[in-house]
Design an enzyme around this catalytic site. Structure first.
Site, PDB file in Angstrom:
ATOM      1  N   SER A 155       1.007  -1.149   0.068  1.00  0.00           N
ATOM      2  CA  SER A 155      -0.013  -0.141   0.057  1.00  0.00           C
ATOM      3  C   SER A 155       0.847   1.019  -0.040  1.00  0.00           C
ATOM      4  O   SER A 155       2.058   1.449   0.679  1.00  0.00           O
ATOM      5  CB  SER A 155      -1.003   0.114   1.266  1.00  0.00           C
ATOM      6  N   TYR A 177      -1.760  -1.071  10.265  1.00  0.00           N
ATOM      7  CA  TYR A 177      -1.618  -1.640   8.520  1.00  0.00           C
ATOM      8  C   TYR A 177      -0.431  -1.338   7.780  1.00  0.00           C
ATOM      9  O   TYR A 177       0.199  -2.058   7.141  1.00  0.00           O
ATOM     10  CB  TYR A 177      -2.788  -0.786   8.040  1.00  0.00           C
TER      11      TYR A 177
END
Length: 241
Positions: A137, A150
């Site tokens: 990401s 995350y």
């Protein structure tokens, strides 16, 4: 010989788009899903309706036995494995101070351990000329508040990529990561109001949110013709960073 791809998280979002694109590229695809059998089935049927080959296999990516069984399905059904896309992921948000550590552990199990477990099977089983494509990401670089767990899990994925590429020396197997920016998937849009999404869209010079097909295009490139790209992280985000 037909090339064969395993796509984790293939029932929805980026994983589904990647599976559909690889099938359109002529690969037979194994859709690995955690629990949503209905959506996985829809993906398989959609690929078949378009003339492609696909089956579904249920597996918790953090469970090494379940993952090994999914690779068995690929080998028994299609004869082997050439491409693996590590797209399974979860994204609960929370500050470092307030995050429940059980939630933290779930994030790490799916995103970090899951990628490692799937990559372990891939390292053992991929045929010569194969490709492993991890999904990270762009938040690893953006470092937004509440994305600590995350981003930490995905930072590990990026670190693993070059290590594994080097460990597979001499096998003609590439290992790369695609790191999407804000992309219009259920995972990303959940809990965000229209203003938040609009503000994120303005950050990229292209002034829009990505769509899953933007990411699957990069996956297709890394899975097929991109044999001289290895050990890299490609930030597919419209120039947001």
């Amino acid at each position: 010989m037909t090339r064969v791809a395993i796509v984790t998280g293939g029932s929805r979002g980026i994983g589904r788009a990647a599976a559909e694109r690889l099938a359109a590229d002529g690969m037979a695809v194994v859709i690995v899903y955690a629990g949503n059998q209905t959506e996985a089935g829809k993906t398989v049927e959609g690929i078949k309706a378009s003339g492609g080959q696909a089956v579904a296999a249920q597996a918790d990516v953090g469970d090494e036995n379940a993952v090994a069984a999914a690779f068995d399905v690929a080998e028994q059904t299609f004869g082997g494995v050439d491409v693996v896309v590590n797209s399974a992921g979860i994204m609960p948000l929370g500050t470092v101070a307030e995050m429940d550590l059980e939630v933290f552990d779930r994030i790490m199990r799916t995103n970090a351990r899951g990628t490692f477990v799937v990559s372990q099977q891939a390292a053992r089983r991929l045929r010569t000329g194969g490709a492993i494509i991890n999904v990270s990401s762009s938040v690893v670089g953006l470092r937004f508040p509440q994305y600590g767990a995350y981003a930490m899990s995905k930072g590990g994925v990026e670190a693993l990529t070059l290590v594994l590429a080097r460990e597979l020396r001499g096998r003609d197997i590439t290992v790369n990561t695609v790191a999407p920016g804000p992309t219009a998937t259920a995972l990303f849009l959940e809990g965000k109001d229209e203003e938040t999404v609009a503000n994120l869209a303005k950050q990229a010079p292209l002034e829009r949110i990505g769509v899953p097909e933007d990411i699957s295009e990069v996956v297709s490139f890394l899975a097929g013709p991109a044999r001289w790209i290895n050990g890299q992280t490609i930030r597919a985000n419209g120039g947001i960073i």
